[in-house]
Design a protein around this motif. Structure first.
Motif, PDB file in Angstrom:
ATOM      1  N   ALA A  60       4.882  -5.439   8.530  1.00  0.00           N
ATOM      2  CA  ALA A  60       5.244  -4.861   9.827  1.00  0.00           C
ATOM      3  C   ALA A  60       5.905  -3.498   9.659  1.00  0.00           C
ATOM      4  N   ALA A  61       6.647  -3.325   8.570  1.00  0.00           N
ATOM      5  CA  ALA A  61       7.326  -2.052   8.327  1.00  0.00           C
ATOM      6  C   ALA A  61       6.357  -0.913   8.102  1.00  0.00           C
ATOM      7  N   TRP A  62       5.100  -1.240   7.806  1.00  0.00           N
ATOM      8  CA  TRP A  62       4.101  -0.179   7.640  1.00  0.00           C
ATOM      9  C   TRP A  62       3.783   0.530   8.957  1.00  0.00           C
ATOM     10  N   SER A  63       4.201  -0.042  10.073  1.00  0.00           N
ATOM     11  CA  SER A  63       4.063   0.673  11.348  1.00  0.00           C
ATOM     12  C   SER A  63       4.931   1.925  11.351  1.00  0.00           C
ATOM     13  N   MET A  64       5.998   1.904  10.546  1.00  0.00           N
ATOM     14  CA  MET A  64       6.822   3.100  10.350  1.00  0.00           C
ATOM     15  C   MET A  64       6.327   3.931   9.187  1.00  0.00           C
ATOM     16  N   THR A  65       6.046   3.278   8.062  1.00  0.00           N
ATOM     17  CA  THR A  65       5.638   3.999   6.857  1.00  0.00           C
ATOM     18  C   THR A  65       4.333   4.743   7.072  1.00  0.00           C
ATOM     19  N   SER A 113      -4.479  -2.932  13.268  1.00  0.00           N
ATOM     20  CA  SER A 113      -4.860  -1.924  14.259  1.00  0.00           C
ATOM     21  C   SER A 113      -3.668  -1.068  14.644  1.00  0.00           C
ATOM     22  N   LEU A 114      -2.483  -1.675  14.737  1.00  0.00           N
ATOM     23  CA  LEU A 114      -1.287  -0.906  15.077  1.00  0.00           C
ATOM     24  C   LEU A 114      -0.996   0.144  14.007  1.00  0.00           C
ATOM     25  N   ILE A 115      -1.085  -0.241  12.734  1.00  0.00           N
ATOM     26  CA  ILE A 115      -0.834   0.703  11.645  1.00  0.00           C
ATOM     27  C   ILE A 115      -1.851   1.837  11.680  1.00  0.00           C
ATOM     28  N   ALA A 116      -3.120   1.512  11.923  1.00  0.00           N
ATOM     29  CA  ALA A 116      -4.155   2.551  11.980  1.00  0.00           C
ATOM     30  C   ALA A 116      -3.888   3.535  13.119  1.00  0.00           C
ATOM     31  N   PHE A 117      -3.513   3.026  14.276  1.00  0.00           N
ATOM     32  CA  PHE A 117      -3.238   3.905  15.417  1.00  0.00           C
ATOM     33  C   PHE A 117      -1.961   4.725  15.191  1.00  0.00           C
ATOM     34  N   ARG A 118      -0.998   4.159  14.458  1.00  0.00           N
ATOM     35  CA  ARG A 118       0.214   4.915  14.132  1.00  0.00           C
ATOM     36  C   ARG A 118      -0.108   6.092  13.213  1.00  0.00           C
ATOM     37  N   VAL A 119      -1.078   5.911  12.325  1.00  0.00           N
ATOM     38  CA  VAL A 119      -1.509   7.017  11.459  1.00  0.00           C
ATOM     39  C   VAL A 119      -2.107   8.135  12.301  1.00  0.00           C
TER      40      VAL A 119
END
Length: 526
Positions: A60-65, A113-119
């Motif tokens: 989940a922390a990868w949404s920030m990283t 998908s959240l991590i991809a969109f955060r990128v």
């Protein structure tokens, strides 16, 4: 860049900030607020992502990283792209990417998908700050850059404070989706204002794009920061997950340094370091960002884990720090334009160090009135430090160098902040794990259950009903040990802050001179 008929030279006799500069500054700050808040506002949502998407905290922390790595990857491209396409067009494009990424984040159906969109969101957000600095510097000119940089410093200093407050309120009152959806109306307003307010620019295609530099710098920076950001989760620097990407990143970055010094038009112009003011400003910013962003994660954790405060309450208790910064930033900006940044920065660092020294003595029952007073004093010092340091780097550059100088300073800020955060996190984790464990104190644990230290057991009692049933005296001792771990970690931040005085001593202590070349003199747009 075409100068509108109603412009005046930056070295005009009347050096007060006019309405035109304030309009430009307002638009830039609006974009910067969105970009910086999205670094911190997601912090409080990570436990929510963990629950809603049924995943681990590390994933989940990868949404920030992922967002911060995207920021770091795109920043090196900003200087060249600004020269090639123009700051106004590129700024508007960055806003579109950022808002589009925000909307997509709110529709995420799983953590991947959240991590991809955060990128995607980070690709736009990474350009907003260096482009904003470039646009404001061109508008104000060297004689007034201290004051406009003070305006831009508002989101940079208040972002880490307002983010947890805003995020906590949106999640508690609505849902996690709104921490992203709130960017849609703000982004649309910023896009319209940027189209109307920013002056039209007619970029002239200059040098060719440094493809080799991009292949070395951007992946190198991303890989290095990935390795560094993995330190807290792994608990050691010796982990393969830390060492392999960090070493690969360093090799690529070293290769870029050799390449940049041999190339006429590199992606990141390292020849700017021949400028003495910029050189010492970079050294000052590196140490300051490590101390400031690293220690920034300590207080919210201390208030929530040791003192048992909610996310929203913790954010509100930290607010005096922002109030102090708001008071001194405008004053520091005016003084920098008159006497140079050197004395202002050293004063700010000294004030911050005094406040930080108090934080090295926090306990499990430190009075909040005293804590808020210390944070207010620290804010006073913060307002005299970060943006005057940025000003020292930018104000002696020519018009054609500003975009690349802004890019360089933002890379330094991002990289040093990530290193500082990882270092402070590792020190805190190590200190919390030290000392007696529950098993050593005779507490019977279920078969196969981990045996936490007393400090971690006390912190865990905030979230575990089973641990909350531990003897009151044992919990009290655990909270004392946890508070001591936080206090000792502040010592590391204090040492970094004290070291900042050394390069700050060499920053300019005189009013900046106007560039001699007419073609290089920035202009003010009314």
């Amino acid at each position: 860049m075409t100068t509108p008929p109603d412009t005046v030279a930056a070295d005009s006799a009347d050096d007060k900030l006019d309405i035109g500069v304030f309009k430009i500054a307002g638009v830039v700050v609006l974009g910067a607020i969105m970009s910086i808040l999205d670094v911190t506002v997601v912090t409080v949502a990570i436990p929510t992502f963990q629950h809603d998407f049924d995943t681990t905290y590390a994933i989940a922390a990868w949404s920030m990283t992922g967002y911060t790595l995207a920021l770091a990857t795109v920043i090196p491209l900003t200087g060249w792209a600004a020269d090639r396409f123009g700051t106004k067009r590129l700024y508007m494009m960055a806003l579109v990417f950022f808002v589009l990424g925000s909307v997509l984040c709110s529709t995420a159906w799983n953590i991947e998908s959240l991590i991809a969109f955060r990128v995607l969101q980070g690709l736009g957000g990474g350009m907003l700050m260096p482009l904003g600095m470039t646009i404001m510097t061109h508008a104000a000119g060297p004689q007034r850059i201290g004051r406009v940089m003070a305006v831009l410093g508002v989101p940079m200093l208040l972002g880490p404070i307002a983010g947890p407050i805003l995020g906590g309120w949106l999640i508690e009152s609505f849902s996690w989706h709104w921490i992203f959806l709130i960017n849609l109306p703000i982004g649309i307003i910023a896009l319209i204002l940027a189209f109307v307010v920013f002056p039209r620019d007619n970029p002239e295609p200059s040098q060719s794009f440094d493809f080799l530099g991009m292949l070395l710098a951007s992946p190198g920076l991303a890989a290095f920061l990935y390795g560094v950001s993995s330190i807290p989760g792994e608990g050691t620097v010796e982990s393969a997950k830390v060492l392999i990407p960090a070493i690969i990143g360093l090799v690529l970055l070293i290769g870029f340094v050799f390449h940049a010094l041999r190339t006429e038009h590199p992606l990141i112009d390292l020849r700017l370091f021949t400028n003495k003011s910029l050189r010492f400003a970079v050294m000052t910013m590196t140490l300051f960002a490590m101390a400031f962003f690293g220690s920034g994660l300590l207080l919210p954790s201390y208030l929530q884990q040791v003192r048992g405060e909610s996310t929203l309450a913790a954010g509100l208790l930290i607010a005096p720090q922002g109030l102090g910064a708001m008071l001194t930033m405008p004053i520091a900006g005016r003084l920098v334009d008159k006497i140079g940044p050197g004395k202002i920065v050293i004063t700010g660092i000294t004030v911050m160090a005094v406040a930080m020294a108090f934080l090295t003595q926090v306990t499990a029952d430190t009075p909040y009135t005293l804590l808020c007073g210390v944070l207010f004093v620290m804010g006073l010092g913060m307002g005299c430090t970060m943006m005057p340091t940025m000003t020292a780097a930018i104000q002696t550059l020519t018009h054609s160098e500003v975009a690349r100088g802004s890019t360089l300073m933002n890379i330094v800020n991002q990289t040093a902040g990530s290193i500082g955060t990882a270092t402070i996190s590792m020190v805190l984790t190590t200190l919390l794990n030290r000392g007696d464990t529950l098993g050593d104190r005779g507490v019977q644990l279920p078969p196969g259950a981990p045996d936490p230290s007393l400090a971690n057991a006390a912190i865990g009692s905030r979230y575990s009903g089973q641990l909350a049933q531990l003897p009151h005296t044992l919990l009290g001792e655990g909270f004392d040990l946890a508070a001591r771990a936080f206090a000792h970690t502040f010592v590391v931040a204090l040492c970094l802050l004290a070291a900042t005085v050394i390069p700050a001593f060499f920053l300019p202590r005189a009013k900046p001179a106007v560039p001699a070349a007419a073609d290089d003199a920035p202009v003010v747009v009314h």
